[in-house]
Design a protein around this motif. Structure first.
Motif, PDB file in Angstrom:
ATOM      1  N   PHE A 260       0.810  -1.217   0.000  1.00  0.00           N
ATOM      2  CA  PHE A 260       0.000   0.000   0.000  1.00  0.00           C
ATOM      3  C   PHE A 260       0.844   1.268   0.000  1.00  0.00           C
ATOM      4  N   THR A 261       2.155   1.118  -0.053  1.00  0.00           N
ATOM      5  CA  THR A 261       3.026   2.269  -0.290  1.00  0.00           C
ATOM      6  C   THR A 261       3.579   2.252  -1.706  1.00  0.00           C
ATOM      7  N   LEU A 262       3.883   1.067  -2.226  1.00  0.00           N
ATOM      8  CA  LEU A 262       4.440   0.961  -3.573  1.00  0.00           C
ATOM      9  C   LEU A 262       3.347   0.851  -4.628  1.00  0.00           C
ATOM     10  N   VAL A 263       2.517  -0.177  -4.553  1.00  0.00           N
ATOM     11  CA  VAL A 263       1.489  -0.402  -5.576  1.00  0.00           C
ATOM     12  C   VAL A 263       0.388   0.659  -5.494  1.00  0.00           C
ATOM     13  N   PHE A 264      -0.043   0.983  -4.288  1.00  0.00           N
ATOM     14  CA  PHE A 264      -1.117   1.970  -4.110  1.00  0.00           C
ATOM     15  C   PHE A 264      -0.575   3.208  -3.400  1.00  0.00           C
ATOM     16  N   GLY A 265       0.612   3.629  -3.812  1.00  0.00           N
ATOM     17  CA  GLY A 265       1.255   4.781  -3.206  1.00  0.00           C
ATOM     18  C   GLY A 265       0.958   6.080  -3.924  1.00  0.00           C
ATOM     19  N   SER A 266       1.878   7.014  -3.828  1.00  0.00           N
ATOM     20  CA  SER A 266       1.653   8.374  -4.332  1.00  0.00           C
ATOM     21  C   SER A 266       1.505   8.433  -5.845  1.00  0.00           C
ATOM     22  N   GLU A 267       1.974   7.402  -6.562  1.00  0.00           N
ATOM     23  CA  GLU A 267       1.889   7.414  -8.022  1.00  0.00           C
ATOM     24  C   GLU A 267       0.673   6.653  -8.547  1.00  0.00           C
ATOM     25  N   ALA A 268      -0.260   6.266  -7.665  1.00  0.00           N
ATOM     26  CA  ALA A 268      -1.378   5.406  -8.066  1.00  0.00           C
ATOM     27  C   ALA A 268      -2.602   6.168  -8.530  1.00  0.00           C
ATOM     28  N   GLY A 269      -2.471   7.460  -8.797  1.00  0.00           N
ATOM     29  CA  GLY A 269      -3.592   8.236  -9.313  1.00  0.00           C
ATOM     30  C   GLY A 269      -4.734   8.322  -8.322  1.00  0.00           C
ATOM     31  N   GLU A 270      -5.946   7.986  -8.787  1.00  0.00           N
ATOM     32  CA  GLU A 270      -7.119   8.091  -7.917  1.00  0.00           C
ATOM     33  C   GLU A 270      -7.120   7.045  -6.809  1.00  0.00           C
ATOM     34  N   LEU A 271      -6.277   6.025  -6.920  1.00  0.00           N
ATOM     35  CA  LEU A 271      -6.198   4.993  -5.888  1.00  0.00           C
ATOM     36  C   LEU A 271      -5.053   5.229  -4.901  1.00  0.00           C
ATOM     37  N   ALA A 272      -4.408   6.378  -4.984  1.00  0.00           N
ATOM     38  CA  ALA A 272      -3.279   6.668  -4.101  1.00  0.00           C
ATOM     39  C   ALA A 272      -3.721   6.684  -2.639  1.00  0.00           C
ATOM     40  N   PHE A 273      -3.098   5.820  -1.831  1.00  0.00           N
ATOM     41  CA  PHE A 273      -3.343   5.737  -0.384  1.00  0.00           C
ATOM     42  C   PHE A 273      -4.819   5.571  -0.043  1.00  0.00           C
ATOM     43  N   TYR A 274      -5.561   4.884  -0.898  1.00  0.00           N
ATOM     44  CA  TYR A 274      -7.010   4.794  -0.698  1.00  0.00           C
ATOM     45  C   TYR A 274      -7.383   3.985   0.546  1.00  0.00           C
ATOM     46  N   ALA A 275      -6.493   3.125   1.018  1.00  0.00           N
ATOM     47  CA  ALA A 275      -6.810   2.285   2.176  1.00  0.00           C
ATOM     48  C   ALA A 275      -6.327   2.871   3.491  1.00  0.00           C
ATOM     49  N   HIS A 276      -5.621   3.999   3.461  1.00  0.00           N
ATOM     50  CA  HIS A 276      -4.987   4.497   4.676  1.00  0.00           C
ATOM     51  C   HIS A 276      -5.983   4.944   5.745  1.00  0.00           C
ATOM     52  N   ASP A 277      -7.136   5.468   5.355  1.00  0.00           N
ATOM     53  CA  ASP A 277      -8.135   5.837   6.352  1.00  0.00           C
ATOM     54  C   ASP A 277      -8.644   4.596   7.088  1.00  0.00           C
ATOM     55  N   TRP A 278      -8.839   3.512   6.348  1.00  0.00           N
ATOM     56  CA  TRP A 278      -9.238   2.254   6.971  1.00  0.00           C
ATOM     57  C   TRP A 278      -8.151   1.767   7.934  1.00  0.00           C
ATOM     58  N   LEU A 279      -6.912   1.850   7.488  1.00  0.00           N
ATOM     59  CA  LEU A 279      -5.805   1.390   8.325  1.00  0.00           C
ATOM     60  C   LEU A 279      -5.735   2.173   9.634  1.00  0.00           C
ATOM     61  N   TRP A 280      -5.987   3.461   9.569  1.00  0.00           N
ATOM     62  CA  TRP A 280      -5.892   4.300  10.755  1.00  0.00           C
ATOM     63  C   TRP A 280      -6.898   3.863  11.818  1.00  0.00           C
ATOM     64  N   TRP A 281      -8.149   3.728  11.445  1.00  0.00           N
ATOM     65  CA  TRP A 281      -9.166   3.365  12.437  1.00  0.00           C
ATOM     66  C   TRP A 281      -9.025   1.922  12.898  1.00  0.00           C
ATOM     67  N   LEU A 282      -8.627   1.026  11.993  1.00  0.00           N
ATOM     68  CA  LEU A 282      -8.376  -0.352  12.411  1.00  0.00           C
ATOM     69  C   LEU A 282      -7.215  -0.414  13.403  1.00  0.00           C
ATOM     70  N   ALA A 283      -6.215   0.427  13.194  1.00  0.00           N
ATOM     71  CA  ALA A 283      -5.069   0.464  14.101  1.00  0.00           C
ATOM     72  C   ALA A 283      -5.484   0.921  15.493  1.00  0.00           C
ATOM     73  N   LEU A 284      -6.284   1.969  15.574  1.00  0.00           N
ATOM     74  CA  LEU A 284      -6.712   2.469  16.878  1.00  0.00           C
ATOM     75  C   LEU A 284      -7.573   1.447  17.609  1.00  0.00           C
ATOM     76  N   LEU A 285      -8.445   0.764  16.877  1.00  0.00           N
ATOM     77  CA  LEU A 285      -9.278  -0.263  17.493  1.00  0.00           C
ATOM     78  C   LEU A 285      -8.443  -1.451  17.963  1.00  0.00           C
ATOM     79  N   THR A 286      -7.430  -1.824  17.168  1.00  0.00           N
ATOM     80  CA  THR A 286      -6.537  -2.912  17.554  1.00  0.00           C
ATOM     81  C   THR A 286      -5.759  -2.553  18.811  1.00  0.00           C
TER      82      THR A 286
END
Length: 500
Positions: A260-286
């Motif tokens: 999610f940094t290489l394949v879906f990173g800053s160069e991924a256009g509209e999909l750039a970092f698209y999962a990071h919001d999910w990761l943030w809340w999942l991390a806090l819950l974990t």
């Protein structure tokens, strides 16, 4: 090509195969061969860290088929760090096992070596399908390691572990197949370029396949709600296996960070970092779930397992922030938590051996035969894992808190991390009170701690001191690793001509 890049895979793979062929040999020969192969990984991987320190990406093309058509191994600062960390942890775990823990399984050391090959391959591969292959190698070996020695608890934990991971492997294969059908490649650098040019019809399907991979990696990393297998599994495993398993959750976190940094990173256009919001809340819950689980733990091994879950939540949170400072801080804490938790699993076994039938249960029992020695190690490990000064856990948490900044993310992250730290202190204090301060008036009948086991345990716990001593150069290396990970241009050039 530099052939040293493939050695962390070949050394344990050949050692494991040789141990299988010579399975009728004496235990001394097996131990010597396994220790030799494991300890040989430390200078090899240290050399790879020095090699990667110049910032150049190195590609090892298997069969000399150049990317994106061939299968590649990729060496950068991050992958070099992870294989070195694995080698150090495995060296102490193998040393502990060689003191007698390996006697209940004739092929323990062969499985141990195969698991190392799978873990190192997962860290070094630059191809998504081969990430799946190495996942399967390490998982198949871990199935055998988990259940060796028999016992109902291990059989139950092993069954749950196998079923969940088989399900995860199926999802992984579906996600990989979907991405290959949409993008026509599984080379991660080539995928990054093609995701960036995906049209509006393809992009949602690519995102769905990416979420499927996130579920798989989340299962490996033990992220809420996929972490329930970990406490029972790690508590049931033998001490050296549980110590080695401390790196297993980091394989899942590494895969999340890499994909999610290489394949879906800053160069991924509209999909750039698209999962990071999910990761943030999942991390806090974990993070919250790990703190609650640690407070409710009924055994020392289960408590350490939940402390490992707390570290997973903390790491995922700073990885989700995605900045150079947060990634560098997270990598420092990753090294600390892996080694210290591995050492605590070994220490829990030393304590359990002297407590007889109570083993690691957090109940008042007989007075230990070596209360000062084992109590000192426990106090030291507790300070380190709880994040109290002056040990590496304190530095790691301080770096992570600073990396969160002063905005809304800090308001969400700071309280949870500090409360989880408080929960760790409370549960460790309670455990220490029941194990060392209070007793039922009887003398323990268990054996004195074996010197080899003591050395392995102390070696992993003392890593917390070493990490403080080398904090400045280590953090400089980790900051450079974070910067390299965020600079995607050299990775994208891999598909144009190999070396970048």
């Amino acid at each position: 090509m530099n052939h040293a890049i493939i050695l962390p895979i070949l050394l344990p793979l050949f050692a494991g195969a040789l141990l299988m062929l010579l399975h009728r040999s004496g235990k001394s020969f097996k131990r010597a061969l396994s220790l030799l192969a494991t300890l040989a990984l430390i200078p090899v991987t240290a050399w790879l860290v020095l090699l990667a320190g110049d910032g150049e990406l190195r590609v090892y093309a298997l069969g000399d088929w150049r990317p994106p058509f061939g299968i590649i191994l990729l060496l950068d600062r991050l992958s070099a760090l992870m294989v070195l960390l694995t080698a150090v942890l495995a060296g102490f775990a193998a040393l502990y096992a060689s003191a007698g823990e390996d006697e209940r399984a004739p092929n323990f050391h062969a499985l141990f070596q195969f698991q190392l090959a799978g873990i190192n391959g997962a860290f070094l591969t630059g191809d998504l399908f081969n990430l799946f292959v190495f996942f399967e190698i390490l998982l198949i070996a871990s199935y055998g390691l988990l259940v060796y020695g028999n016992g109902a608890a291990r059989a139950r934990a092993g069954m749950h572990y196998v079923v969940l991971n088989l399900l995860g492997s199926s999802f992984f294969l579906i996600g990989v197949g979907t991405l290959y059908g949409l993008l026509g490649t599984l080379n991660m650098a080539d995928m990054a370029a093609r995701v960036a040019s995906a049209d509006s019809q393809t992009a949602p399907l690519v995102a769905a396949a990416g979420f499927l991979l996130l579920v798989v990696f989340g299962l490996k990393a033990a992220i809420l709600p996929l972490y329930f297998w970990l406490p029972r599994t790690y508590a049931a495993a033998s001490a050296p296996v549980a110590a080695l398993f401390a790196i297993m959750t980091k394989v899942g976190l590494y895969a999340i960070l890499r994909v999610f940094t290489l394949v879906f990173g800053s160069e991924a256009g509209e999909l750039a970092f698209y999962a990071h919001d999910w990761l943030w809340w999942l991390a806090l819950l974990t993070l919250a779930a790990g703190a609650i689980g640690a407070l409710a733990a009924r055994s020392l091994q289960e408590m350490i397992s939940y402390l490992l879950v707390i570290s997973v939540g903390s790491l995922l949170a700073v990885f989700a922030l995605g900045s150079r400072a947060s990634l560098g801080a997270g990598l420092y804490y990753l090294v600390h938590s892996t080694l210290v938790c591995g050492g605590l699993f070994l220490l829990a076994d030393l304590l359990g051996r002297q407590r007889g039938e109570l083993a690691g249960a957090l109940q008042v029992g007989p007075m230990l035969r070596q209360p000062m020695l084992l109590g000192g190690l426990f106090f030291f490990g507790a300070l380190a894992v709880a994040g109290l000064p002056p040990l590496s856990g304190f530095l790691g948490k301080l770096l992570m808190l600073r990396s969160a900044g002063t905005g809304a993310t800090a308001l969400e992250f700071w309280p949870l991390l500090l409360i989880a730290g408080l929960a760790s202190i409370v549960t460790l204090s309670r455990a220490g009170n029941r194990l060392f301060w209070r007793n039922n008036g009887q003398a323990a009948e268990g054996p004195l701690a074996d010197p080899l086991r003591l050395a392995a345990t102390a070696g992993l716990l003392l890593a917390s001191v070493v990490l403080v001593i080398v904090a400045q150069p280590l953090q400089a290396y980790l900051d450079a690793a974070a910067a390299q990970l965020l600079d995607l241009a050299p990775y994208l050039r891999i598909v144009e001509g190999g070396e970048a």
